[in-house]
Design a protein around this motif. Structure first.
Motif, PDB file in Angstrom:
ATOM      1  N   VAL A  68       1.042  -1.243   0.107  1.00  0.00           N
ATOM      2  CA  VAL A  68       0.193   0.198  -0.330  1.00  0.00           C
ATOM      3  C   VAL A  68       0.931   1.493  -0.522  1.00  0.00           C
ATOM      4  O   VAL A  68       0.779   1.941  -0.248  1.00  0.00           O
ATOM      5  N   GLY A  69       1.960   1.055   0.598  1.00  0.00           N
ATOM      6  CA  GLY A  69       2.524   1.974   0.626  1.00  0.00           C
ATOM      7  C   GLY A  69       3.364   2.236  -0.647  1.00  0.00           C
ATOM      8  O   GLY A  69       3.183   3.575  -0.639  1.00  0.00           O
ATOM      9  N   VAL A  70       4.080   1.515  -1.552  1.00  0.00           N
ATOM     10  CA  VAL A  70       4.272   1.742  -2.801  1.00  0.00           C
ATOM     11  C   VAL A  70       3.670   2.259  -3.723  1.00  0.00           C
ATOM     12  O   VAL A  70       3.429   3.713  -4.819  1.00  0.00           O
ATOM     13  N   VAL A  71       2.297   1.742  -3.356  1.00  0.00           N
ATOM     14  CA  VAL A  71       1.045   2.834  -4.337  1.00  0.00           C
ATOM     15  C   VAL A  71       0.717   3.912  -4.128  1.00  0.00           C
ATOM     16  O   VAL A  71       0.625   4.786  -4.826  1.00  0.00           O
ATOM     17  N   LEU A  72       0.713   4.567  -3.011  1.00  0.00           N
ATOM     18  CA  LEU A  72       0.616   5.857  -1.803  1.00  0.00           C
ATOM     19  C   LEU A  72       2.047   6.925  -2.916  1.00  0.00           C
ATOM     20  O   LEU A  72       1.196   7.549  -2.594  1.00  0.00           O
ATOM     21  N   LEU A  73       3.071   5.873  -2.253  1.00  0.00           N
ATOM     22  CA  LEU A  73       4.084   7.124  -3.377  1.00  0.00           C
ATOM     23  C   LEU A  73       3.957   7.196  -4.825  1.00  0.00           C
ATOM     24  O   LEU A  73       4.447   8.607  -5.284  1.00  0.00           O
ATOM     25  N   ALA A  74       3.356   6.474  -5.250  1.00  0.00           N
ATOM     26  CA  ALA A  74       2.999   6.721  -6.683  1.00  0.00           C
ATOM     27  C   ALA A  74       2.291   7.433  -7.419  1.00  0.00           C
ATOM     28  O   ALA A  74       2.216   8.124  -7.692  1.00  0.00           O
TER      29      ALA A  74
END
Length: 102
Positions: A68-74
């Motif tokens: 979820v962190g990777v998606v939010l960073l994107a």
């Protein structure tokens, strides 16, 4: 548009600055996203036990949180790109178009 007009625009200081700013923005955000994504993939490949650990004994794992962190960073990087494009690159582009239209 004649080849002379094209060359005049290519030599214009605002055009050179516009190209440099766009390239710096594109490449830095691309590199950052690649580091984030491949860092996640490498974490999955070399430390799956870490990602499989439960958060506070529940069904949610560390891997879900990191994903979820990777998606939010994107999404955050996309928002940053839109902000910079609207506030830095677009005004410079408009200024260049006005000067070259004369």
């Amino acid at each position: 548009m004649s080849p002379e007009d094209v060359e005049r625009i290519r030599q214009h200081p605002d055009f050179i600055q516009l190209v440099r700013r766009k390239q710096r923005l594109y490449w830095s955000l691309t590199a950052l996203m690649l580091v984030i994504y491949y860092g996640f993939v490498l974490l999955v490949a070399f430390s799956p036990a870490t990602l499989g650990q439960s958060l506070s004994g529940g069904v949610t794992s560390v891997g879900m949180l990191v994903g979820v962190g990777v998606v939010l960073l994107a999404f955050t990087l996309t928002g940053f790109y839109v902000y910079r494009a609207n506030n830095v690159i677009d005004p410079l582009n408009e200024k260049l178009k006005q000067e070259c239209a004369r």
